[in-house]
Design an enzyme around this catalytic site. Structure first.
Site, mmCIF file in Angstrom:
data_model
loop_
_atom_site.group_PDB
_atom_site.id
_atom_site.type_symbol
_atom_site.label_atom_id
_atom_site.label_comp_id
_atom_site.label_asym_id
_atom_site.label_seq_id
_atom_site.Cartn_x
_atom_site.Cartn_y
_atom_site.Cartn_z
ATOM 1 N N THR A 229 -55.190 -31.141 -125.286
ATOM 2 C CA THR A 229 -55.257 -32.272 -124.813
ATOM 3 C C THR A 229 -55.718 -33.594 -125.502
ATOM 4 O OG1 THR A 229 -56.093 -33.735 -123.048
ATOM 5 C CG2 THR A 229 -57.541 -31.819 -123.495
ATOM 6 N N ASP A 230 -55.073 -34.789 -125.412
ATOM 7 C CA ASP A 230 -55.576 -35.882 -125.989
ATOM 8 C C ASP A 230 -57.169 -36.282 -125.571
ATOM 9 O OD1 ASP A 230 -54.939 -36.911 -123.552
ATOM 10 O OD2 ASP A 230 -53.830 -38.548 -124.230
ATOM 11 N N GLU A 231 -57.556 -35.895 -124.590
ATOM 12 C CA GLU A 231 -58.831 -36.216 -123.911
ATOM 13 C C GLU A 231 -59.972 -35.905 -124.898
ATOM 14 O OE1 GLU A 231 -59.270 -35.821 -119.633
ATOM 15 O OE2 GLU A 231 -56.899 -35.830 -119.538
ATOM 16 N N TYR B 103 -64.490 -31.412 -118.806
ATOM 17 C CA TYR B 103 -63.304 -30.976 -119.052
ATOM 18 C C TYR B 103 -62.773 -31.154 -120.497
ATOM 19 C CZ TYR B 103 -58.272 -30.827 -119.725
ATOM 20 O OH TYR B 103 -56.929 -30.741 -120.041
ATOM 21 N N LYS C 50 -62.535 -28.529 -123.600
ATOM 22 C CA LYS C 50 -61.151 -28.277 -124.453
ATOM 23 C C LYS C 50 -61.741 -28.762 -125.878
ATOM 24 C CE LYS C 50 -57.533 -27.635 -123.395
ATOM 25 N NZ LYS C 50 -56.612 -26.532 -123.126
ATOM 26 N N LEU D 231 -53.203 -37.392 -110.311
ATOM 27 C CA LEU D 231 -52.777 -38.751 -109.590
ATOM 28 C C LEU D 231 -51.088 -38.705 -109.153
ATOM 29 C CD1 LEU D 231 -53.569 -41.656 -109.413
ATOM 30 C CD2 LEU D 231 -52.373 -42.203 -111.580
ATOM 31 N N PRO E 59 -56.177 -43.073 -102.962
ATOM 32 C CA PRO E 59 -57.571 -43.399 -103.420
ATOM 33 C C PRO E 59 -57.577 -43.817 -104.655
ATOM 34 C CG PRO E 59 -57.282 -41.107 -103.241
ATOM 35 C CD PRO E 59 -56.123 -41.738 -102.710
ATOM 36 N N GLY F 50 -68.035 -41.530 -115.164
ATOM 37 C CA GLY F 50 -67.725 -41.476 -116.715
ATOM 38 C C GLY F 50 -66.287 -41.654 -116.978
HETATM 39 P P1 NAD Z 1 -52.704 -25.909 -114.562
HETATM 40 O O1 NAD Z 1 -53.961 -26.360 -113.946
HETATM 41 O O2 NAD Z 1 -51.428 -26.379 -113.818
HETATM 42 O O3 NAD Z 1 -52.373 -24.525 -114.907
HETATM 43 C C1 NAD Z 1 -53.386 -23.732 -115.606
HETATM 44 C C2 NAD Z 1 -53.062 -22.157 -115.396
HETATM 45 O O4 NAD Z 1 -53.952 -21.334 -115.942
HETATM 46 C C3 NAD Z 1 -52.869 -21.859 -113.824
HETATM 47 O O5 NAD Z 1 -51.778 -21.029 -113.749
HETATM 48 C C4 NAD Z 1 -54.031 -20.857 -113.721
HETATM 49 O O6 NAD Z 1 -53.831 -19.828 -112.709
HETATM 50 C C5 NAD Z 1 -54.223 -20.380 -115.185
HETATM 51 N N1 NAD Z 1 -55.836 -19.703 -115.383
HETATM 52 C C6 NAD Z 1 -56.827 -20.620 -115.051
HETATM 53 N N2 NAD Z 1 -57.950 -19.583 -115.482
HETATM 54 C C7 NAD Z 1 -57.377 -18.824 -115.986
HETATM 55 C C8 NAD Z 1 -57.908 -17.649 -116.502
HETATM 56 N N3 NAD Z 1 -59.391 -17.195 -116.639
HETATM 57 N N4 NAD Z 1 -57.157 -16.330 -116.804
HETATM 58 C C9 NAD Z 1 -55.923 -16.672 -116.771
HETATM 59 N N5 NAD Z 1 -55.163 -17.711 -116.177
HETATM 60 C C10 NAD Z 1 -56.055 -18.587 -115.919
HETATM 61 O O7 NAD Z 1 -52.726 -26.620 -115.930
HETATM 62 P P2 NAD Z 1 -51.702 -27.571 -116.581
HETATM 63 O O8 NAD Z 1 -51.913 -28.933 -116.378
HETATM 64 O O9 NAD Z 1 -50.306 -26.958 -116.573
HETATM 65 O O10 NAD Z 1 -52.409 -27.469 -118.197
HETATM 66 C C11 NAD Z 1 -51.945 -26.424 -119.000
HETATM 67 C C12 NAD Z 1 -52.640 -26.498 -120.515
HETATM 68 O O11 NAD Z 1 -52.069 -27.861 -120.987
HETATM 69 C C13 NAD Z 1 -54.074 -26.822 -120.251
HETATM 70 O O12 NAD Z 1 -54.712 -25.841 -121.437
HETATM 71 C C14 NAD Z 1 -54.489 -28.067 -120.486
HETATM 72 O O13 NAD Z 1 -55.754 -28.371 -120.765
HETATM 73 C C15 NAD Z 1 -53.155 -28.601 -121.338
HETATM 74 N N6 NAD Z 1 -52.886 -30.007 -121.009
HETATM 75 C C16 NAD Z 1 -52.570 -30.585 -119.884
HETATM 76 C C17 NAD Z 1 -51.975 -31.811 -119.613
HETATM 77 C C18 NAD Z 1 -51.848 -32.535 -118.441
HETATM 78 O O14 NAD Z 1 -51.605 -33.654 -118.281
HETATM 79 N N7 NAD Z 1 -51.917 -31.452 -117.223
HETATM 80 C C19 NAD Z 1 -51.911 -32.599 -120.803
HETATM 81 C C20 NAD Z 1 -52.213 -31.968 -122.211
HETATM 82 C C21 NAD Z 1 -52.852 -30.953 -122.321
HETATM 83 P P1 TYD Z 2 -55.497 -37.520 -113.243
HETATM 84 O O1 TYD Z 2 -54.205 -37.164 -112.769
HETATM 85 O O2 TYD Z 2 -56.758 -36.938 -112.624
HETATM 86 O O3 TYD Z 2 -55.676 -37.104 -114.949
HETATM 87 P P2 TYD Z 2 -56.983 -37.391 -116.193
HETATM 88 O O4 TYD Z 2 -57.952 -37.808 -115.285
HETATM 89 O O5 TYD Z 2 -56.691 -35.886 -116.869
HETATM 90 O O6 TYD Z 2 -56.182 -38.411 -116.786
HETATM 91 O O7 TYD Z 2 -56.027 -38.992 -113.216
HETATM 92 C C1 TYD Z 2 -55.064 -40.039 -113.775
HETATM 93 C C2 TYD Z 2 -55.752 -41.513 -113.808
HETATM 94 O O8 TYD Z 2 -55.728 -41.755 -112.356
HETATM 95 C C3 TYD Z 2 -57.423 -41.375 -114.198
HETATM 96 O O9 TYD Z 2 -57.347 -42.757 -114.591
HETATM 97 C C4 TYD Z 2 -57.939 -41.356 -112.712
HETATM 98 C C5 TYD Z 2 -56.883 -41.840 -111.706
HETATM 99 N N1 TYD Z 2 -56.915 -41.272 -110.573
HETATM 100 C C6 TYD Z 2 -57.168 -42.023 -109.187
HETATM 101 O O10 TYD Z 2 -57.290 -43.352 -109.571
HETATM 102 N N2 TYD Z 2 -57.390 -41.551 -108.095
HETATM 103 C C7 TYD Z 2 -57.066 -40.450 -107.813
HETATM 104 O O11 TYD Z 2 -57.247 -39.927 -106.747
HETATM 105 C C8 TYD Z 2 -56.929 -39.553 -109.111
HETATM 106 C C9 TYD Z 2 -56.681 -38.141 -108.888
HETATM 107 C C10 TYD Z 2 -56.713 -40.095 -110.385
#
Ligand code: NAD
Ligand code: TYD
Length: 353
Positions: free
Chosen positions: A132-134, A158, A162, A198, A213, A291
């Protein structure tokens, strides 16, 4: 060429789009989707491909070292696309250790299994870590962007977990010559995202006339990419990425939270036949996230120039498609919010490792 690819976390949001793309696009690849099916894993996401001959589901936990070794032996994986993770910042604030266990210990466990199985011949092998970019922290100047060379500065449990997993992946390349590649992507949105994040949370609440929220003043900025475009970028990095390298993935699409929320409200008003302005009344400013990172913004020039990546659609189109999907898949949302999806699948797969 045929391949045997282990995709972890394939029942989750992004993983399910990656699994679908690879299963459909590469019939000569065997795709093994390994997922623990935590609250975030949902096999309903993959109903359309679950009977394809090149697809196998394995219910397993990536922290189980003995099992990971035996699965490499049994299935002969030649590459890994590692997405399994705990992924929600708010949960990491309340349960940080779970993020260390899955994201750090789980990643190192998988690295060990790959290293052990590939040790005698690393030729043609690949461990692709999806991140992730985070990990880069929070930006405070409008003209700054995250580059692949930006120093890591994670600010939440988180992103710290990562970042740590990214460091281990690079350390295994440097120390053991494990062939690795990484990508760091901006916020994803689209179908099948769990309604704790979100966009799906707010779309669900708008439908149900529940409060929205908004943390703090809603001034935090996120950079949004349609999930199918992230899956397309992963396909590119997997096939064309340089071993040992990192690619930032994004679509140059920054939104202040409150502006994005207003777009969701007005689009939902139109689609639900409500009076314009009706859904905005649900906005409720609440205590800020602890944070809370101010701004994320990816510079995706490298993957665009070197691998030819281009997002396939503009944000307005992506958000409209996403809203349509959630409106047309109310059952999916109901099953997820009620927990029914877990009851159905956990019995079916408990003994199928
Ligand atoms: P998600 O939470 O929707 O899915 C995660 C999956 O991992 C789930 O199916 C869960 O059952 C599985 N999992 C969790 N713990 C496990 C374990 N111990 N063993 C096997 N499987 C397990 O997450 P996502 O949003 O699809 O993100 C997927 C990946 O991409 C992550 O590594 C995340 O850091 C990265 N990522 C996400 C975003 C985003 O915006 N969602 C952006 C950039 C990178
Ligand atoms: P989120 O989808 O949790 O992704 P991330 O924190 O990984 O960027 O949140 C996106 C943005 O929305 C983040 O700035 C937090 C804000 N947010 C709210 O304002 N209210 C909410 O209920 C949630 C879940 C997120």
């Amino acid at each position: 060429m045929s391949k045997r690819i282990l995709i972890t976390g394939g029942a989750g949001f992004i993983g399910s789009h990656v699994v679908r793309l690879f299963v459909n696009k590469y019939p000569n690849y065997q795709i093994f989707n390994l997922d623990k099916l935590t609250y975030a894993g949902n096999l309903e996401n993959l109903r359309d491909i679950e009977n394809m001959p090149n697809y196998t589901f394995i219910k397993a936990d990536i922290t189980d070292a003995v099992l990971m070794d035996s699965l490499f032996e049994k299935h002969g994986f030649d590459s890994v696309i590692h997405l399994a993770a705990e992924s929600h910042v708010d949960r990491s604030i309340t349960h940080p250790l779970e993020f260390v266990v899955t994201n750090v210990v789980g990643t190192v466990t998988l690295l060990n299994a790959a290293k052990k199985y590939w040790n005698s011949n690393m030729e043609g092998k690949l461990f692709y870590h999806v991140s992730t970019d985070e990990v880069y922290g929070s930006l405070h100047n409008d003209n700054e962007f995250f580059l692949e060379t930006t120093s890591y500065d994670p600010q939440s449990p988180y992103s710290a977990s990562k970042a740590s997993s990214d460091h281990f992946v690079r350390a295994y390349h440097n120390t053991y010559k494990l062939p690795i590649v990484l990508s760091n992507c901006s916020n994803n949105y689209g179908p099948n995202q769990f309604p704790e994040k979100l966009i799906p949370l707010f779309l669900n609440n708008i439908q149900q006339n529940k409060a929205l929220p908004v943390y703090g003043k809603g001034e935090n900025v996120r950079d949004w990419l349609y999930v199918v475009d992230h899956a397309r970028a992963i396909d590119l990095v997997y096939h064309k990425g340089k071993i040992g390298d990192t690619y930032n993935i994004g679509g140059f699409n920054e939104w202040k939270n409150i502006d994005l929320i207003k777009v969701m409200c007005s689009t939902m008003d139109k689609k639900l036949g409500r009076k314009i302005g009706e859904s905005e009344k649900l906005i409720s400013y609440v205590k800020d996230r602890a944070g809370h990172d101010l701004r994320y913004a990816i510079d995706a020039s490298k993957i665009m120039k070197e691998l030819g990546f281009e997002p396939s659609l503009q944000f307005e189109e992506g958000i409209s498609l996403t809203i349509d999907w959630y409106l047309q898949n109310k059952n999916w949302l109901e099953n997820v919010t009620s927990g029914n999806y877990q009851k159905y699948y956990s019995d079916q797969y408990e003994s199928r490792v």
